[in-house]
Scaffold this motif. Sequence first.
Motif, PDB file in Angstrom:
ATOM      1  N   ASN A   1       6.735  22.691  15.766  1.00  0.00           N
ATOM      2  CA  ASN A   1       6.901  21.302  15.338  1.00  0.00           C
ATOM      3  C   ASN A   1       6.725  21.215  13.826  1.00  0.00           C
ATOM      4  O   ASN A   1       6.359  22.202  13.165  1.00  0.00           O
ATOM      5  CB  ASN A   1       5.918  20.365  16.043  1.00  0.00           C
ATOM      6  CG  ASN A   1       6.536  19.005  16.338  1.00  0.00           C
ATOM      7  OD1 ASN A   1       7.409  18.540  15.609  1.00  0.00           O
ATOM      8  ND2 ASN A   1       6.080  18.365  17.410  1.00  0.00           N
ATOM      9  N   SER A   2       6.956  20.026  13.258  1.00  0.00           N
ATOM     10  CA  SER A   2       6.764  19.829  11.819  1.00  0.00           C
ATOM     11  C   SER A   2       6.466  18.374  11.527  1.00  0.00           C
ATOM     12  O   SER A   2       6.850  17.469  12.291  1.00  0.00           O
ATOM     13  CB  SER A   2       8.015  20.264  11.024  1.00  0.00           C
ATOM     14  OG  SER A   2       9.098  19.382  11.272  1.00  0.00           O
ATOM     15  N   VAL A   3       5.787  18.129  10.410  1.00  0.00           N
ATOM     16  CA  VAL A   3       5.540  16.788   9.886  1.00  0.00           C
ATOM     17  C   VAL A   3       5.404  16.921   8.366  1.00  0.00           C
ATOM     18  O   VAL A   3       4.685  17.790   7.868  1.00  0.00           O
ATOM     19  CB  VAL A   3       4.280  16.145  10.504  1.00  0.00           C
ATOM     20  CG1 VAL A   3       3.049  17.010  10.310  1.00  0.00           C
ATOM     21  CG2 VAL A   3       4.062  14.744   9.951  1.00  0.00           C
TER      22      VAL A   3
ATOM     23  N   GLU B   1      -3.973  12.878   8.632  1.00  0.00           N
ATOM     24  CA  GLU B   1      -5.197  12.412   7.990  1.00  0.00           C
ATOM     25  C   GLU B   1      -5.208  12.800   6.504  1.00  0.00           C
ATOM     26  O   GLU B   1      -5.708  12.041   5.656  1.00  0.00           O
ATOM     27  CB  GLU B   1      -6.414  13.007   8.698  1.00  0.00           C
ATOM     28  CG  GLU B   1      -7.755  12.677   8.071  1.00  0.00           C
ATOM     29  CD  GLU B   1      -8.045  11.182   8.036  1.00  0.00           C
ATOM     30  OE1 GLU B   1      -8.862  10.760   7.194  1.00  0.00           O
ATOM     31  OE2 GLU B   1      -7.450  10.431   8.832  1.00  0.00           O
ATOM     32  N   ARG B   2      -4.652  13.934   6.200  1.00  0.00           N
ATOM     33  CA  ARG B   2      -4.553  14.357   4.795  1.00  0.00           C
ATOM     34  C   ARG B   2      -3.714  13.348   4.003  1.00  0.00           C
ATOM     35  O   ARG B   2      -4.079  12.963   2.881  1.00  0.00           O
ATOM     36  CB  ARG B   2      -3.922  15.760   4.755  1.00  0.00           C
ATOM     37  CG  ARG B   2      -3.665  16.298   3.365  1.00  0.00           C
ATOM     38  CD  ARG B   2      -3.063  17.709   3.445  1.00  0.00           C
ATOM     39  NE  ARG B   2      -2.718  18.178   2.107  1.00  0.00           N
ATOM     40  CZ  ARG B   2      -3.567  18.744   1.264  1.00  0.00           C
ATOM     41  NH1 ARG B   2      -4.831  18.912   1.617  1.00  0.00           N
ATOM     42  NH2 ARG B   2      -3.178  19.140   0.067  1.00  0.00           N
ATOM     43  N   GLY B   3      -2.611  12.922   4.576  1.00  0.00           N
ATOM     44  CA  GLY B   3      -1.794  11.903   3.916  1.00  0.00           C
ATOM     45  C   GLY B   3      -2.519  10.578   3.808  1.00  0.00           C
ATOM     46  O   GLY B   3      -2.433   9.893   2.775  1.00  0.00           O
ATOM     47  N   ASN B   4      -3.250  10.191   4.844  1.00  0.00           N
ATOM     48  CA  ASN B   4      -3.981   8.923   4.813  1.00  0.00           C
ATOM     49  C   ASN B   4      -5.042   8.899   3.717  1.00  0.00           C
ATOM     50  O   ASN B   4      -5.224   7.884   3.037  1.00  0.00           O
ATOM     51  CB  ASN B   4      -4.640   8.666   6.176  1.00  0.00           C
ATOM     52  CG  ASN B   4      -3.625   8.321   7.265  1.00  0.00           C
ATOM     53  OD1 ASN B   4      -2.537   7.835   6.964  1.00  0.00           O
ATOM     54  ND2 ASN B   4      -3.992   8.557   8.511  1.00  0.00           N
TER      55      ASN B   4
ATOM     56  N   PRO C   1       0.835  -1.206   0.000  1.00  0.00           N
ATOM     57  CA  PRO C   1       0.000   0.000   0.000  1.00  0.00           C
ATOM     58  C   PRO C   1       0.866   1.251   0.000  1.00  0.00           C
ATOM     59  O   PRO C   1       1.973   1.257   0.527  1.00  0.00           O
ATOM     60  CB  PRO C   1      -0.797  -0.119   1.315  1.00  0.00           C
ATOM     61  CG  PRO C   1       0.046  -0.995   2.189  1.00  0.00           C
ATOM     62  CD  PRO C   1       0.726  -1.961   1.265  1.00  0.00           C
ATOM     63  N   PRO C   2       0.387   2.305  -0.590  1.00  0.00           N
ATOM     64  CA  PRO C   2       1.150   3.563  -0.594  1.00  0.00           C
ATOM     65  C   PRO C   2       1.371   4.061   0.832  1.00  0.00           C
ATOM     66  O   PRO C   2       0.539   3.871   1.725  1.00  0.00           O
ATOM     67  CB  PRO C   2       0.262   4.514  -1.390  1.00  0.00           C
ATOM     68  CG  PRO C   2      -0.636   3.631  -2.200  1.00  0.00           C
ATOM     69  CD  PRO C   2      -0.859   2.402  -1.360  1.00  0.00           C
ATOM     70  N   ASP C   3       2.508   4.705   1.034  1.00  0.00           N
ATOM     71  CA  ASP C   3       2.855   5.243   2.352  1.00  0.00           C
ATOM     72  C   ASP C   3       2.243   6.643   2.481  1.00  0.00           C
ATOM     73  O   ASP C   3       2.568   7.532   1.688  1.00  0.00           O
ATOM     74  CB  ASP C   3       4.368   5.312   2.486  1.00  0.00           C
ATOM     75  CG  ASP C   3       4.816   5.644   3.907  1.00  0.00           C
ATOM     76  OD1 ASP C   3       3.994   6.180   4.684  1.00  0.00           O
ATOM     77  OD2 ASP C   3       5.979   5.372   4.239  1.00  0.00           O
ATOM     78  N   PRO C   4       1.392   6.851   3.476  1.00  0.00           N
ATOM     79  CA  PRO C   4       0.774   8.181   3.636  1.00  0.00           C
ATOM     80  C   PRO C   4       1.787   9.306   3.794  1.00  0.00           C
ATOM     81  O   PRO C   4       1.520  10.448   3.396  1.00  0.00           O
ATOM     82  CB  PRO C   4      -0.087   8.027   4.894  1.00  0.00           C
ATOM     83  CG  PRO C   4      -0.364   6.560   4.986  1.00  0.00           C
ATOM     84  CD  PRO C   4       0.854   5.888   4.461  1.00  0.00           C
ATOM     85  N   ARG C   5       2.954   8.986   4.363  1.00  0.00           N
ATOM     86  CA  ARG C   5       3.945  10.043   4.563  1.00  0.00           C
ATOM     87  C   ARG C   5       4.463  10.600   3.247  1.00  0.00           C
ATOM     88  O   ARG C   5       4.863  11.774   3.175  1.00  0.00           O
ATOM     89  CB  ARG C   5       5.113   9.502   5.391  1.00  0.00           C
ATOM     90  CG  ARG C   5       4.740   9.183   6.838  1.00  0.00           C
ATOM     91  CD  ARG C   5       5.876   8.480   7.560  1.00  0.00           C
ATOM     92  NE  ARG C   5       6.148   7.169   6.951  1.00  0.00           N
ATOM     93  CZ  ARG C   5       7.050   6.310   7.425  1.00  0.00           C
ATOM     94  NH1 ARG C   5       7.759   6.632   8.494  1.00  0.00           N
ATOM     95  NH2 ARG C   5       7.227   5.144   6.830  1.00  0.00           N
TER      96      ARG C   5
END
Length: 278
Positions: A220-222, A263-266, A96-100
């Motif tokens: 922070n960051s992600v 959640e946007r990545g998911n 499956p694609p990685d959400p990150r």
Amino acid sequence: MSFGQGGPVDSGGSNRSTPDWGALADRTAARNRRRKGMLIGGGALATAAVAVVVAAVVVNSGSTDDSAQDLPSPQTLPSEPQQPEPSFSDVSPPPPPDPRDFISTKEKDRAPLSAGTLFPAETMSTGAGSYKKGASGATKSCASAASSRLGAVLSRNDCDQVIRATYEKSGVAVTVGVAVFDTQTQASRAKNQAAGNIQSLAGKGVPSFCRATACRLTYNSVGRYAYFTVSGYTSGKPVKPSDTRARQAGKDVADYAFSRIVERGNRQASAAAAAQTG
């Protein structure tokens, strides 16, 4: 005239019928010698004959039978036919694609992005209660949404836009500002270089706060997003170092911003997975 045992006796007084015992003995000895020589010769001949037979047997035992010579050697025997290798078709689904991946670069992060898509709900719920959403908005002028020091950091790392939203509960308000960059590296660098604060956003029932007073800050960051919070009292009361309410409120809103970005990545990864299987 009488005859003795030996026959008539002549005038000489000798008995002519008496055998010559010496000659007989010589003849007998000669016959015995001849017989012994024959026996010895015959024995030698017999021994020689046996030796010849044994030699013939030994020689014959070392010979190779013609039928054995006709058999192929191991090197000339045909090898076993080459068996085909079993083949198995790859029926396992792709990973499956990685959400990150979808929140790390602008190229893959293609979903609509605004204050309404990132912070759509009118309330934010946590284990300690609910926060009401106040004003929200986005700007391409990143420096205008931050203090001078933080604005300089955002500009230096090529910030694309800043999305802000304010949440309030029981006189404590928090503004979160999400700075959007093209790459994860830029966002991480902006977080590490952060100084100053995001500007609080008043409106929709939330008065001005954290202006010219001490407030609580977080950085922070992600992925390609750096996010900052400023929390304080709507009454204008400064936040002391020992204060727990403003600190907890800032943590709650920062965690909420993080979950919304993830959640946007998911969502984008799920859409990509559905396209793969479809």
